[in-house]
Design a protein around this motif. Structure first.
Motif, PDB file in Angstrom:
ATOM      1  N   LEU A 240       0.915  -1.144  -0.019  1.00  0.00           N
ATOM      2  CA  LEU A 240      -0.053   0.028  -0.127  1.00  0.00           C
ATOM      3  C   LEU A 240       0.976   1.233  -0.161  1.00  0.00           C
ATOM      4  N   TYR A 241       0.466   2.160  -1.034  1.00  0.00           N
ATOM      5  CA  TYR A 241       1.303   3.546  -0.964  1.00  0.00           C
ATOM      6  C   TYR A 241       0.575   4.474  -0.647  1.00  0.00           C
ATOM      7  N   TYR A 242       1.092   5.639   0.057  1.00  0.00           N
ATOM      8  CA  TYR A 242       0.578   6.880   0.512  1.00  0.00           C
ATOM      9  C   TYR A 242       1.612   7.957  -0.148  1.00  0.00           C
ATOM     10  N   ARG A 243       1.042   8.622  -1.089  1.00  0.00           N
ATOM     11  CA  ARG A 243       1.947   9.687  -1.729  1.00  0.00           C
ATOM     12  C   ARG A 243       3.031   9.070  -2.347  1.00  0.00           C
ATOM     13  N   GLY A 244       2.986   7.938  -2.701  1.00  0.00           N
ATOM     14  CA  GLY A 244       3.961   7.099  -3.402  1.00  0.00           C
ATOM     15  C   GLY A 244       5.232   6.527  -2.323  1.00  0.00           C
ATOM     16  N   GLN A 245       4.954   6.708  -1.021  1.00  0.00           N
ATOM     17  CA  GLN A 245       5.653   5.985  -0.072  1.00  0.00           C
ATOM     18  C   GLN A 245       4.913   4.885   0.388  1.00  0.00           C
ATOM     19  N   LYS A 246       5.802   3.878   0.640  1.00  0.00           N
ATOM     20  CA  LYS A 246       5.359   2.482   1.155  1.00  0.00           C
ATOM     21  C   LYS A 246       4.702   2.397   2.600  1.00  0.00           C
ATOM     22  N   ILE A 247       3.497   2.343   2.767  1.00  0.00           N
ATOM     23  CA  ILE A 247       3.033   2.402   3.974  1.00  0.00           C
ATOM     24  C   ILE A 247       3.246   1.270   5.053  1.00  0.00           C
ATOM     25  N   ASN A 248       3.972   1.461   6.219  1.00  0.00           N
ATOM     26  CA  ASN A 248       4.434   0.400   7.003  1.00  0.00           C
ATOM     27  C   ASN A 248       3.251  -0.054   7.740  1.00  0.00           C
ATOM     28  N   ARG A 249       3.250  -1.450   8.268  1.00  0.00           N
ATOM     29  CA  ARG A 249       2.260  -2.163   9.035  1.00  0.00           C
ATOM     30  C   ARG A 249       2.501  -2.367  10.401  1.00  0.00           C
ATOM     31  N   ASP A 250       2.741  -1.302  10.816  1.00  0.00           N
ATOM     32  CA  ASP A 250       2.817  -1.425  12.316  1.00  0.00           C
ATOM     33  C   ASP A 250       2.390   0.145  13.129  1.00  0.00           C
ATOM     34  N   GLU A 251       2.801   0.016  14.210  1.00  0.00           N
ATOM     35  CA  GLU A 251       2.395   1.100  15.276  1.00  0.00           C
ATOM     36  C   GLU A 251       3.081   2.582  14.608  1.00  0.00           C
ATOM     37  N   GLN A 252       4.188   2.325  13.447  1.00  0.00           N
ATOM     38  CA  GLN A 252       4.723   3.671  13.076  1.00  0.00           C
ATOM     39  C   GLN A 252       3.873   4.403  12.007  1.00  0.00           C
ATOM     40  N   ASN A 253       2.724   3.879  11.611  1.00  0.00           N
ATOM     41  CA  ASN A 253       1.776   4.468  10.796  1.00  0.00           C
ATOM     42  C   ASN A 253       0.782   5.350  11.445  1.00  0.00           C
ATOM     43  N   LEU A 254       0.842   5.418  12.877  1.00  0.00           N
ATOM     44  CA  LEU A 254       0.010   6.295  13.912  1.00  0.00           C
ATOM     45  C   LEU A 254      -0.229   7.485  13.141  1.00  0.00           C
ATOM     46  N   LYS A 255       0.904   8.107  12.702  1.00  0.00           N
ATOM     47  CA  LYS A 255       0.537   9.406  12.228  1.00  0.00           C
ATOM     48  C   LYS A 255      -0.031   9.530  11.055  1.00  0.00           C
ATOM     49  N   LEU A 256       0.273   8.582  10.257  1.00  0.00           N
ATOM     50  CA  LEU A 256      -0.605   8.551   8.933  1.00  0.00           C
ATOM     51  C   LEU A 256      -2.076   8.168   9.230  1.00  0.00           C
ATOM     52  N   ARG A 257      -2.442   7.344  10.226  1.00  0.00           N
ATOM     53  CA  ARG A 257      -3.870   6.794  10.315  1.00  0.00           C
ATOM     54  C   ARG A 257      -4.459   8.079  10.985  1.00  0.00           C
TER      55      ARG A 257
END
Lengths: 242, 234
Positions: A63-80
């Motif tokens: 899964l990519y957000y603005r061309g950046q691959k999305i991590n599947r862990d707590e690191q994506n909290l900012k994105l969530r």
């Protein structure tokens, strides 16, 4: 990658109880557009929405957000925290309507004065300001959905996901939703909407994707979409019948 | 008949006059029971959430062990902890036998399975949408945990109170590990047993009335928290 794609899906597979329920090679969510996902029951609409909104992280693929691959862990909290979801059958937490609407802001450590101001303004837009002190567990279906919409919009999300928000509502609530929803969404917002409601699709959709048995049957701009060919997957809304 | 009436009247007199010996026994009992319940809760709440919310290979096995331990006899816990803290035990050097700490260790072992199992069931029964919604509104892992505790708070408090009731009324552990030392490890139940044997029936009866009242209060609070009249609107 095109500039107007905010989320991109590549080779996503979702397996549930040893059954492949979603198999999508390529799919994109377009920025500042109403992206509709339609299809019959069990076609994988909600599964796709759950993956796109980072609610479900148990899938294969990327899964990519603005061309950046999305991590599947707590690191994506900012994105969530840039995303919000309106569910078909919303869950409201124990406490008042105010508490529920304010909760996403509290989780982001926003100042209490700002919270009060924003919640009151949002409640007023959704015509539920008189319910703010009421317990969320005593609300009617329509009031619950309005509260959940307020809760989803209070953070001004970059992407708003809507999962069949009107399916369980009565006629009056559907009318309210259809007449107010476009006004509640800002121009900067991207909307991903799962819906069966033909009127919503006609009035709001920019991009439409049809799912069938977990695969994309077609994805295109609404201008070229012929409803007649896909009538079985798209219900006539109650509001259109009366 | 006079024997009973007389004993009840004298027991009530002891309670109303706030007899120092009665107060001392009740205070010791409450101190020990509250301490063990608090320690057990700190262990049980995260443990229950861990078991209820996570998938792991030994989950079924752990659930079976947990359910088995629900019916653990107090004397078995007593013997087990005695073997650890007695002079020749592995923890003998700590000199915990016949101290309040010794009783607390035993009581914690007794109620951790009970509180864990009750909270696990509460968490199991919670709506899956709670977790999805928490994720969707931007809760971090810690905030999700906090939200879960808040949502399950009535069930969790009920489980903790049930644990407190269990330790307050147990006698096996207190007797074996506490030794019934006056003013130190003499709890309501051990004092009742001793005083009855000594023939101080009214004193034992006074403690019995207090224990029964505390049990009633515990059950009343538990009922009110879990099924009170405003339950639906909370």
């Amino acid at each position: 990658m095109q500039a107007d794609k905010i989320i991109e899906v590549r080779n996503i597979k979702k397996i549930c109880s040893e059954k492949l329920i979603l198999d999508i090679n390529q799919f994109a969510v377009f920025k500042n557009k109403f992206n509709f996902i339609i299809g019959g029951n069990g076609s994988g609409k909600t599964s796709l929405l759950n993956i796109l909104s980072l609610i479900d992280q148990d899938y294969q693929g990327e899964l990519y957000y603005r061309g950046q691959k999305i991590n599947r862990d707590e690191q994506n909290l900012k994105l969530r925290r840039k995303f919000s979801v309106i569910w078909q059958d919303p869950y409201l937490y124990r406490g008042s309507v105010f508490y529920n609407i304010a909760l996403p802001l509290k989780l982001r450590d926003i100042n209490q004065n700002i919270i009060v101001r924003k919640v009151k303004a949002m409640a007023s837009r959704l015509e539920i300001e008189n319910l703010l002190e009421q317990s969320a567990h005593t609300l009617s279906g329509g009031e619950k959905q309005k509260t959940s919409i307020a809760r989803a919009l209070i953070t001004d999300p970059e992407i708003l996901f809507v999962d069949e928000a009107t399916t369980n509502l009565d006629e009056e609530s559907i009318r309210f939703f259809n007449s107010h929803f476009a006004d509640l969404v800002t121009e900067e917002m991207t909307v991903v909407m799962v819906s069966h409601d033909r009127r919503q699709i006609k009035e709001l959709a920019d991009q439409i994707t049809l799912l069938k048995a977990g695969e994309i049957e077609l994805t295109q701009k609404i201008d070229n979409f012929k409803f007649e060919n896909f009538g079985a997957g798209i219900a006539v809304p109650v509001a259109e019948l009366v | 008949m006079d024997y009973y009436t007389d004993a009840i009247l004298r027991a009530l007199q002891l309670i109303v006059s706030l007899d120092s010996e009665v107060i001392q026994v009740v205070t010791t009992s409450l101190k020990i029971s509250i301490s063990s319940t608090l320690i057990a809760s700190v262990i049980s709440i995260p443990l229950a959430i861990l078991i209820a919310r996570n998938k792991f290979k030994t989950k079924k096995f752990i659930n079976i062990i947990l359910n088995t331990m629900l019916s653990l006899p107090t004397v078995v816990v007593g013997i087990f902890v005695y073997s650890l803290i007695s002079r020749r035990g592995v923890l003998g050097e700590l000199e915990l036998l016949f101290t309040p700490a010794g009783i607390i260790i035993g009581q914690v072992i007794l109620i951790v399975p009970l509180i864990t199992a009750l909270i696990r069931n509460v968490i199991f029964s919670m709506d899956e949408k709670l977790y999805k919604t928490a994720t969707s509104i931007g809760a971090s892992r810690y905030q999700k945990f906090k939200l879960l505790i808040l949502e399950a708070r009535y069930g969790i408090i009920g489980a903790v109170i049930a644990g407190f009731g269990r330790v307050l009324g147990e006698i096996g552990i207190s007797m074996m590990l506490g030794g019934n030392i006056k003013g130190v490890t003499r709890t309501i139940t051990t004092a009742m047993s001793l005083e009855t044997n000594k023939g101080r029936f009214a004193f034992a009866l006074a403690l019995g009335i207090i224990l029964l009242s505390l049990s009633f209060l515990i059950n009343f609070v538990t009922y009110f928290l879990q099924e009170g009249k405003n339950y639906a609107s909370r």
